[in-house]
Enzyme design. Structure first.
Site, mmCIF file in Angstrom:
data_model
loop_
_atom_site.group_PDB
_atom_site.id
_atom_site.type_symbol
_atom_site.label_atom_id
_atom_site.label_comp_id
_atom_site.label_asym_id
_atom_site.label_seq_id
_atom_site.Cartn_x
_atom_site.Cartn_y
_atom_site.Cartn_z
ATOM 1 N N LYS A 104 0.849 -1.196 0.000
ATOM 2 C CA LYS A 104 0.000 0.000 0.000
ATOM 3 C C LYS A 104 0.885 1.247 0.000
ATOM 4 O O LYS A 104 1.918 1.277 0.685
ATOM 5 C CB LYS A 104 -0.880 -0.051 1.250
ATOM 6 C CG LYS A 104 -1.977 0.991 1.339
ATOM 7 C CD LYS A 104 -2.841 0.691 2.574
ATOM 8 C CE LYS A 104 -3.992 1.652 2.740
ATOM 9 N NZ LYS A 104 -4.838 1.270 3.906
ATOM 10 N N SER A 122 -9.705 1.091 3.007
ATOM 11 C CA SER A 122 -8.878 1.966 2.197
ATOM 12 C C SER A 122 -7.783 1.242 1.426
ATOM 13 O O SER A 122 -7.172 1.848 0.545
ATOM 14 C CB SER A 122 -8.249 3.036 3.093
ATOM 15 O OG SER A 122 -7.291 2.473 3.953
ATOM 16 N N SER A 142 -9.645 -1.400 7.072
ATOM 17 C CA SER A 142 -9.104 -1.097 5.742
ATOM 18 C C SER A 142 -8.373 -2.241 5.055
ATOM 19 O O SER A 142 -8.064 -2.140 3.872
ATOM 20 C CB SER A 142 -8.173 0.115 5.824
ATOM 21 O OG SER A 142 -8.930 1.298 5.892
#
Lengths: 93, 467
Positions: B72, B147, B171
């Site tokens: 990420k 997310s 997330s």
């Protein structure tokens, strides 16, 4: 009820530039959220230690000096590196 | 397509890590889902070459040797852009490696690139990225969740077999659920956040997203462990989590908070019940438990997490990192620079600043912290009767892109099932459990006792056995 003056005041505290339109939109959205979170008022929190979650095993450690980021590395991504520090616009006249 | 870590490992043992990496890079370049923000061809090929050299020379290779992964883009990797999907950090190049990046490299993993996310990890649809939304590979008209939107999409699309995300309130788990994958949020303190751009420090954890439980476990075993550079990193015993996946669930007591589960859509509840039945067939038992304060999780989370975010994001001020928009003086420079945050980040900074401000602190932040303790107490009581607590991961399947962007509160309310474990600091996992409306994946969410990720992975393994 949250008004636009309060939104502007909070934005000023957060150093967050908002357009007039954003102030209006955020006021409505934040007012909705603040109404929603009133559900917490119904919870009995008498005698609850707000820090009661701090897990075991996370105590303090020795304050040893360790190598950190090299100065040039820390400054490499800055918008205005000046000599050996971060350059900033003037703060006051 | 590389489906599992095991396949990539087998290829690396044959001395063809570079072929695996080249194929993964080609898939990454062909990304039509908006999953990736940066592809590191040079770095990936160099890492793969060193794995092949070691294998050829008969030297030991690491547990993830030659396995292509993406991380990420709120994790720092030295020499590569780290944007947090924000204009504020566009073009900023990380000057050091996150702890988890060091671990991945030491294990021989090949980091192919940086995955898209909701801006500063704030969002649950992947739509708040400043660089465009991510699409769900299961249905490209739908959101992948967030997310860790790009991490999940990259795995679901078959670009890589596993990815790292971060999980503050769901997330990792929610996008895993929306994309039909396994996502693990480790126990708070399990994985060092050194080099993870901070959002809400009392909640943030790094966790794996993978196609199957064994791959998630392999990635978790590599990144977990003590690191003195994160003050919350715990020196907990490290387990052999890959072995736990095949352990089975015989004798396991699965606690179900029935009132809470009733809040999910009927299609999601049906898939959840079928998964419970499968666990019972495999020797588990289901017991009723109560989590009376869990329904307050959304309110607690959106006060505590935004308060912490308002503090953590103060550092993005046009002085030290990335973007500066000049103003007449320092204050105006701060305000103009920070005006470039997207609306979701602004909303959360404002709410958090408000919750912490004089006159409101006791009513909002402090009260939320106390209710948070009540939520943790609920789990402690539940674990006297059961070994894991199960709910659906989300109340609905993945929604359509753009469908909910006008009403942030409605989107926040969708996080109800993932937030309680985050607030209590407990490990939690989402595993695929069939499909709901429109054939879209449904996630089965299990929360465990502190440090007991092994049991969560055993549940995920047991559910896979029936697929």
């Amino acid at each position: 009820m949250l008004d636009e003056a309060e939104v502007r005041q909070v934005a000023r505290l957060a150093r967050l530039g908002l357009t007039d339109e954003e102030v209006g939109v955020m006021r409505g959205q934040l007012a909705g959220v603040l109404a929603h979170v009133r559900d917490l008022d119904a919870v009995d929190v008498e005698g609850v230690d707000p820090l009661g979650l701090a897990p075991a095993g996370m105590g303090s450690r020795e304050d040893d000096v360790r190598a950190g980021l090299a100065r040039e590395d820390a400054l490499a991504g800055a918008p205005e590196p000046v000599d050996e520090g971060f350059g900033v616009p003037k703060a006051f006249e | 397509m590389t489906r599992s870590i095991g396949e990539a490992l087998a290829a690396a043992r044959d001395g063809s890590a570079q072929e695996v990496a080249t194929a993964a890079i080609a898939r990454a370049r062909d990304d039509r889902w908006g999953a990736l923000l940066h592809v590191d061809q040079e770095g990936a090929l160099a890492a793969a070459a060193s794995v092949d050299t070691a294998a050829t020379e008969g030297r030991a290779v690491g547990p993830l040797a030659g396995v292509p992964v993406v991380i990420k883009d709120n994790l720092c990797q030295r020499g590569t852009p780290t944007t947090c999907a924000s204009k504020l950090l566009e073009g900023w190049v990380a000057p050091y490696d996150a702890h988890v990046v060091e671990r991945l490299c030491a294990a021989g993993a090949v980091i192919v690139g940086k995955a898209n996310l909701d801006e500063f990890a704030m969002g649950s649809s992947g739509e708040t990225s400043a660089f465009g939304p991510t699409r769900n590979p299961c249905d490209e008209a739908r959101v992948p969740g967030g997310s860790s939107s790009g991490s999940a999409a990259a795995v679901a699309a078959g670009i890589v077999p596993a990815a790292l995300g971060s999980d503050t309130g769901g997330s990792v788990r929610q996008p895993a659920a929306f994309c039909g994958l396994v996502g693990l949020k480790p126990t708070y303190g399990r994985v060092s956040r050194y080099g993870l751009v901070a959002f809400a420090s009392s909640l943030d954890q790094v966790g794996p997203i993978a196609r199957d439980a064994a791959s998630a476990a392999a990635l978790f075993d590599v990144v977990a462990g003590y690191d003195p550079r994160d003050a919350t990193s715990a020196d907990a015993p490290r387990g052999e989590h890959v072995a736990a996946v095949a352990r089975g669930v015989r004798g396991l007591r699965v606690g179900v908070p029935r009132d809470f589960v009733a809040g999910a859509d009927p299609d999601v509840r049906d898939a959840f019940e079928r998964a419970l039945d499968r666990l019972v067939e495999r020797g588990a038992s289901v017991v009723d438990v109560a989590l009376p304060h869990a329904r307050h999780g959304v309110s607690v989370y959106y006060l505590v997490a935004t308060a912490e975010a308002s503090s953590n994001l103060a550092r993005f001020d046009g002085v030290r990192f990335g973007l500066r928009v000049e103003g007449a003086d320092l204050t105006e420079t701060y305000e103009r620079t920070r005006a470039r945050f997207g609306p979701e980040v602004k909303r959360r900074i404002l709410l958090g600043t408000y919750a912490l401000s004089a006159g409101y602190y006791d009513a909002y932040y402090l009260r939320a912290q106390k209710v948070r303790v009540r939520i943790a107490e609920d789990f402690a009581q539940a674990f006297e009767r059961c070994d894991v607590v199960a709910t659906p991961t989300t109340p609905t399947v993945a929604w359509r892109l753009g469908e909910r962007s006008d009403d942030p509160l409605q989107t926040w309310l969708q996080d109800l099932y993932t937030l309680p474990a985050s607030l209590a600091g407990l490990p939690a996992l989402s595993a695929p459990c069939g499909t709901g409306e429109a054939g879209l994946p449904v996630g089965f969410h299990v929360t465990g006792r502190r440090w007991d990720e092994a049991t969560l992975l055993a549940v995920a393994g047991a559910l896979e056995g029936e697929r």
